[in-house]
Design an enzyme around this catalytic site. Structure first.
Site, PDB file in Angstrom:
ATOM      1  N   LEU A   7       0.848  -1.194   0.000  1.00  0.00           N
ATOM      2  CA  LEU A   7       0.000   0.000   0.000  1.00  0.00           C
ATOM      3  C   LEU A   7       0.884   1.245   0.000  1.00  0.00           C
ATOM      4  O   LEU A   7       1.674   1.449   0.917  1.00  0.00           O
ATOM      5  CB  LEU A   7      -0.911   0.003   1.227  1.00  0.00           C
ATOM      6  CG  LEU A   7      -1.737  -1.272   1.432  1.00  0.00           C
ATOM      7  CD1 LEU A   7      -2.669  -1.111   2.614  1.00  0.00           C
ATOM      8  CD2 LEU A   7      -2.513  -1.619   0.164  1.00  0.00           C
ATOM      9  N   ALA A   8       0.751   2.028  -1.040  1.00  0.00           N
ATOM     10  CA  ALA A   8       1.643   3.191  -1.181  1.00  0.00           C
ATOM     11  C   ALA A   8       0.898   4.408  -1.715  1.00  0.00           C
ATOM     12  O   ALA A   8       1.459   5.239  -2.417  1.00  0.00           O
ATOM     13  CB  ALA A   8       2.827   2.830  -2.092  1.00  0.00           C
ATOM     14  N   GLY A  10      -0.551   6.787   0.117  1.00  0.00           N
ATOM     15  CA  GLY A  10      -0.637   7.912   1.058  1.00  0.00           C
ATOM     16  C   GLY A  10       0.236   9.098   0.683  1.00  0.00           C
ATOM     17  O   GLY A  10       1.211   8.980  -0.062  1.00  0.00           O
ATOM     18  N   ARG A  14       2.406  15.851   6.460  1.00  0.00           N
ATOM     19  CA  ARG A  14       3.304  16.563   7.367  1.00  0.00           C
ATOM     20  C   ARG A  14       4.751  16.596   6.868  1.00  0.00           C
ATOM     21  O   ARG A  14       5.603  17.254   7.444  1.00  0.00           O
ATOM     22  CB  ARG A  14       3.222  15.955   8.773  1.00  0.00           C
ATOM     23  CG  ARG A  14       2.004  16.474   9.525  1.00  0.00           C
ATOM     24  CD  ARG A  14       1.901  15.834  10.883  1.00  0.00           C
ATOM     25  NE  ARG A  14       1.289  14.519  10.802  1.00  0.00           N
ATOM     26  CZ  ARG A  14       1.290  13.640  11.790  1.00  0.00           C
ATOM     27  NH1 ARG A  14       1.906  13.904  12.917  1.00  0.00           N
ATOM     28  NH2 ARG A  14       0.685  12.473  11.641  1.00  0.00           N
ATOM     29  N   GLN A  71      -5.316   3.918  -6.947  1.00  0.00           N
ATOM     30  CA  GLN A  71      -6.477   4.134  -6.069  1.00  0.00           C
ATOM     31  C   GLN A  71      -6.854   5.620  -6.200  1.00  0.00           C
ATOM     32  O   GLN A  71      -6.148   6.490  -5.692  1.00  0.00           O
ATOM     33  CB  GLN A  71      -6.096   3.800  -4.620  1.00  0.00           C
ATOM     34  CG  GLN A  71      -7.227   3.939  -3.626  1.00  0.00           C
ATOM     35  CD  GLN A  71      -6.744   3.887  -2.176  1.00  0.00           C
ATOM     36  OE1 GLN A  71      -5.562   4.088  -1.895  1.00  0.00           O
ATOM     37  NE2 GLN A  71      -7.658   3.611  -1.265  1.00  0.00           N
ATOM     38  N   GLY A 101       3.813   0.612   2.452  1.00  0.00           N
ATOM     39  CA  GLY A 101       5.006   1.125   1.766  1.00  0.00           C
ATOM     40  C   GLY A 101       5.771   2.150   2.577  1.00  0.00           C
ATOM     41  O   GLY A 101       6.838   2.601   2.150  1.00  0.00           O
ATOM     42  N   ASN A 168      -0.394  -3.648  15.691  1.00  0.00           N
ATOM     43  CA  ASN A 168      -0.439  -4.129  14.313  1.00  0.00           C
ATOM     44  C   ASN A 168       0.668  -3.460  13.514  1.00  0.00           C
ATOM     45  O   ASN A 168       0.743  -2.242  13.431  1.00  0.00           O
ATOM     46  CB  ASN A 168      -1.823  -3.757  13.745  1.00  0.00           C
ATOM     47  CG  ASN A 168      -1.926  -4.004  12.256  1.00  0.00           C
ATOM     48  OD1 ASN A 168      -1.144  -4.763  11.695  1.00  0.00           O
ATOM     49  ND2 ASN A 168      -2.910  -3.375  11.628  1.00  0.00           N
ATOM     50  N   TYR A 364      43.989  17.665 -14.894  1.00  0.00           N
ATOM     51  CA  TYR A 364      42.739  17.093 -15.381  1.00  0.00           C
ATOM     52  C   TYR A 364      43.060  16.009 -16.403  1.00  0.00           C
ATOM     53  O   TYR A 364      43.724  16.272 -17.416  1.00  0.00           O
ATOM     54  CB  TYR A 364      41.851  18.171 -16.031  1.00  0.00           C
ATOM     55  CG  TYR A 364      40.659  17.546 -16.736  1.00  0.00           C
ATOM     56  CD1 TYR A 364      39.752  16.766 -16.014  1.00  0.00           C
ATOM     57  CD2 TYR A 364      40.457  17.689 -18.110  1.00  0.00           C
ATOM     58  CE1 TYR A 364      38.683  16.154 -16.637  1.00  0.00           C
ATOM     59  CE2 TYR A 364      39.381  17.079 -18.741  1.00  0.00           C
ATOM     60  CZ  TYR A 364      38.498  16.306 -18.000  1.00  0.00           C
ATOM     61  OH  TYR A 364      37.451  15.686 -18.614  1.00  0.00           O
ATOM     62  N   ASN A 384      40.209  17.439 -23.964  1.00  0.00           N
ATOM     63  CA  ASN A 384      39.446  16.340 -24.577  1.00  0.00           C
ATOM     64  C   ASN A 384      38.180  16.806 -25.274  1.00  0.00           C
ATOM     65  O   ASN A 384      37.502  16.013 -25.897  1.00  0.00           O
ATOM     66  CB  ASN A 384      39.085  15.301 -23.510  1.00  0.00           C
ATOM     67  CG  ASN A 384      38.264  15.901 -22.372  1.00  0.00           C
ATOM     68  OD1 ASN A 384      38.447  17.067 -22.023  1.00  0.00           O
ATOM     69  ND2 ASN A 384      37.375  15.127 -21.818  1.00  0.00           N
TER      70      ASN A 384
HETATM   71  C1  UD1 Z   1      -2.537   1.270   9.750  1.00  0.00           C
HETATM   72  C2  UD1 Z   1      -3.390   0.241  10.480  1.00  0.00           C
HETATM   73  C3  UD1 Z   1      -2.926   0.160  11.939  1.00  0.00           C
HETATM   74  C4  UD1 Z   1      -1.451  -0.180  11.991  1.00  0.00           C
HETATM   75  C5  UD1 Z   1      -0.641   0.820  11.170  1.00  0.00           C
HETATM   76  C6  UD1 Z   1       0.782   0.361  11.062  1.00  0.00           C
HETATM   77  C7  UD1 Z   1      -5.554   0.324   9.384  1.00  0.00           C
HETATM   78  C8  UD1 Z   1      -6.956   0.770   9.497  1.00  0.00           C
HETATM   79  N1  UD1 Z   1      -4.771   0.617  10.411  1.00  0.00           N
HETATM   80  O1  UD1 Z   1      -2.829   2.517  10.353  1.00  0.00           O
HETATM   81  O2  UD1 Z   1      -3.654  -0.832  12.616  1.00  0.00           O
HETATM   82  O3  UD1 Z   1      -0.991  -0.193  13.327  1.00  0.00           O
HETATM   83  O4  UD1 Z   1      -1.169   0.916   9.827  1.00  0.00           O
HETATM   84  O5  UD1 Z   1       1.538   1.348  10.430  1.00  0.00           O
HETATM   85  O6  UD1 Z   1      -5.190  -0.307   8.421  1.00  0.00           O
HETATM   86  N2  UD1 Z   1      -2.924   3.754   2.206  1.00  0.00           N
HETATM   87  C9  UD1 Z   1      -3.374   3.743   0.909  1.00  0.00           C
HETATM   88  N3  UD1 Z   1      -4.647   4.131   0.647  1.00  0.00           N
HETATM   89  C10 UD1 Z   1      -5.497   4.530   1.609  1.00  0.00           C
HETATM   90  C11 UD1 Z   1      -5.027   4.556   2.933  1.00  0.00           C
HETATM   91  C12 UD1 Z   1      -3.746   4.151   3.205  1.00  0.00           C
HETATM   92  O7  UD1 Z   1      -2.651   3.363  -0.014  1.00  0.00           O
HETATM   93  O8  UD1 Z   1      -6.633   4.870   1.281  1.00  0.00           O
HETATM   94  C13 UD1 Z   1      -1.549   3.307   2.491  1.00  0.00           C
HETATM   95  C14 UD1 Z   1      -0.675   4.382   3.042  1.00  0.00           C
HETATM   96  O9  UD1 Z   1       0.075   4.995   2.006  1.00  0.00           O
HETATM   97  C15 UD1 Z   1       0.268   3.600   3.953  1.00  0.00           C
HETATM   98  C16 UD1 Z   1      -0.562   2.413   4.390  1.00  0.00           C
HETATM   99  O10 UD1 Z   1      -1.631   2.304   3.492  1.00  0.00           O
HETATM  100  O11 UD1 Z   1       1.399   3.124   3.265  1.00  0.00           O
HETATM  101  C17 UD1 Z   1      -1.075   2.551   5.809  1.00  0.00           C
HETATM  102  O12 UD1 Z   1      -1.950   3.645   5.858  1.00  0.00           O
HETATM  103  P1  UD1 Z   1      -1.975   4.658   7.057  1.00  0.00           P
HETATM  104  O13 UD1 Z   1      -2.975   5.690   6.788  1.00  0.00           O
HETATM  105  O14 UD1 Z   1      -0.605   5.101   7.383  1.00  0.00           O
HETATM  106  O15 UD1 Z   1      -2.539   3.703   8.206  1.00  0.00           O
HETATM  107  P2  UD1 Z   1      -2.434   3.939   9.742  1.00  0.00           P
HETATM  108  O16 UD1 Z   1      -3.496   4.877  10.165  1.00  0.00           O
HETATM  109  O17 UD1 Z   1      -1.052   4.245  10.130  1.00  0.00           O
END
Ligand code: UD1
Ligand code: CA
Length: 454
Positions: A7-8, A10, A14, A71, A101, A168, A364, A384
């Site tokens: 999953l990448a 995000g 910040r 997505q 990711g 998790n 050089y 050169n």
């Molecule tokens: C998530 C977990 C949490 C865990 C944590 C670990 C859920 C609901 N919660 O929380 O239990 O402890 O990861 O780091 O899954 N992403 C997408 N599309 C989206 C949302 C997220 O691609 O719509 C990707 C983000 O880029 C990221 C990953 O999924 O790489 C995790 O998403 P993030 O929003 O960071 O989840 P957390 O709230 O940290």
């Protein structure tokens, strides 16, 4: 077939930069690269990366290396995995590892060990967890006497649940066929109105499927970064882990200030690395060398017993016993043979430098083949580039290039060829010949005296 979904999508608001969060670098590599390479090292059959924010940057980085799916709206981790259903449906025979990711320290050992547990326990889903002192922000693991009951997110947890320190990691093994079924049952009925992937655990249990947890021995598997300060912490953790590994292998550091060594670098025992030294990419350094202070070594191989001080070297090879620096720039495509001396303010580019040659100061050498036992004097330049094309210089063994010689390429000098200081060489110089290009020197007596008398 066992496969991975990363999953990448995000953003990482910040971080305050228009870069997808998984593309921020830890020890010179995007966090996504750390995750992807762990999957590759665990020999998973194939991988699909879910992109979202600035997806083109991730696609450009990955090229053909793995699949991607876009997505369009970021509605949660469950929604992100739903986008991969066409990918998952192509082969439902095995299990799928879902990873984040932006949590770079997942390792192939944890992936392999958790898969063993997942398969042995015949689980529909196995969550990879870790026990940490600061669980804030993470999903908490709800345990029962017989196993696991579910995951509750920080924002949805009760005060009592927030005290749980088993969290998790965001990585899970799912039986692929079960994952597709479970995704169809997730809702966004929670405080954040997101589709939580974590809800799949409770749903699986309700459906009479088995869910388990694998607690990783590596607590860093959970670490991620939400802002620049968090990213610095990841960099520091990775940097020190790499340095400690080199120390275990017999590499010396009297002080680690400013020393950054990327994770694929190899260094032989007995070598000392001095402060301010950055070693990147696929660099390989031999035994008993002294590197630093203040070197940048990138994709460069250096033989045993070499000494480099304030050198920047890129995509080059140096054999053993070379002494280079201070203030030397070795540009890509250079090969420097053993026992060579390259002194201050010398630039070498795309050149072959033979063994036992000395280029001691202010020179050089570009696009050239320099033989063995050559001496290149102070202030020499290979010319050169004529403004349109680059040409090469050939310098034979034992040649002696006097100070301030210009070699106008293409030109070749034979073995034991000499050039007089200040000569501009525009024609080939045969073996044992001297090239000398001097106007007649005239001495004008009292010249400056007259000037100052008026
Ligand atoms: C998530 C977990 C949490 C865990 C944590 C670990 C859920 C609901 N919660 O929380 O239990 O402890 O990861 O780091 O899954 N992403 C997408 N599309 C989206 C949302 C997220 O691609 O719509 C990707 C983000 O880029 C990221 C990953 O999924 O790489 C995790 O998403 P993030 O929003 O960071 O989840 P957390 O709230 O940290
Ligand atoms: Ca996160």
């Amino acid at each position: 077939m066992n496969q991975a979904v990363i999953l990448a999508g995000g953003q990482g608001k910040r971080m305050k930069a228009p870069i997808p969060k998984p593309m921020f670098k830890v020890l010179g590599e995007p966090m996504l690269e750390w995750v992807l390479s762990a999957c590759e090292a665990a020999e998973l059959s194939r991988t699909c990366v879910v992109t979202g924010y600035e997806s083109n940057q991730i696609e450009a980085y990955l090229g053909d290396r793995c699949r991607t799916v876009f997505q369009a709206e970021r509605l949660g981790t469950g929604h992100a995995v739903m986008q991969t259903i066409p990918f998952l449906s192509e082969d439902t025979s095995g299990s799928t590892l879902v990873l984040c990711g932006d949590a770079p320290f997942i390792d192939s050992r944890t992936i392999a060990d958790s898969l063993l547990r997942h398969t042995k326990e015949k689980n529909a889903v196995t969550v990879i967890t870790a026990t940490v002192e600061q669980p804030f922000g993470y999903g908490r693991i709800l345990r029962t006497d017989s196993g696991i009951a579910g995951i509750v997110e920080e924002k949805d947890a009760t005060d009592e649940q927030r005290k749980i320190t088993e969290i998790n990691s965001g990585c899970y093994w799912f039986r692929t066929a079960d994952l597709i079924q479970l995704l169809g049952k997730i809702t966004n009925d929670n405080k954040q109105q997101e589709y939580y992937l974590t809800d799949t655990i409770a749903i699986a249990l309700q459906d009479g499927l088995r869910a388990g947890a694998f607690c990783s021995k590596n607590p860093n598997v959970v670490l991620g970064a939400n802002d620049r300060k968090g990213l610095l912490k990841l960099n520091t953790a990775a940097r020190m882990a790499v340095l400690e590994q080199h120390m275990d292998n017999g590499v010396g550091f009297c002080c680690t200030d400013g020393i950054i060594i990327e994770r694929h670098v190899e260094i032989g025992a007995g070598t000392e690395i001095l402060p301010g030294t950055i070693i990147r990419g696929n660099s390989r350094i031999g035994c008993n060398c002294t590197i630093g202070p203040n070197c940048i070594i990138e994709n460069t191989v250096i033989g045993d017993n070499s000494v480099l001080n304030s050198v920047q070297a890129y995509d080059s090879v140096m054999d053993s016993d070379v002494k280079i620096g201070p203030f030397v720039h070795i540009r890509p495509g250079s090969h420097i043979a053993s026992n060579t001396l390259i002194g201050d303010f010398v630039e070498i580019k795309n050149s072959e430098i033979g063994a036992n040659t000395a280029i001691s100061h202010l020179a050089y050498v570009g696009d050239s083949n320099v033989g063995e036992y050559v001496n290149i004097g102070c202030g020499c330049a290979t010319v050169n580039f004529d403004g349109i094309k680059k040409s090469r210089c050939e310098i034979g063994d034992h040649a002696f290039i006097g100070c301030n010689t210009n070699l106008i390429a293409p030109v070749s000098l034979g073995t034991y060829a000499y050039t007089a200081a200040g000569t501009t060489v525009t024609a080939d110089v045969p073996d044992y010949a001297l090239a000398i290009d001097r106007g007649t020197l005239s001495i004008r007596d009292g010249y400056s005296k007259k000037k100052f008398e008026t």
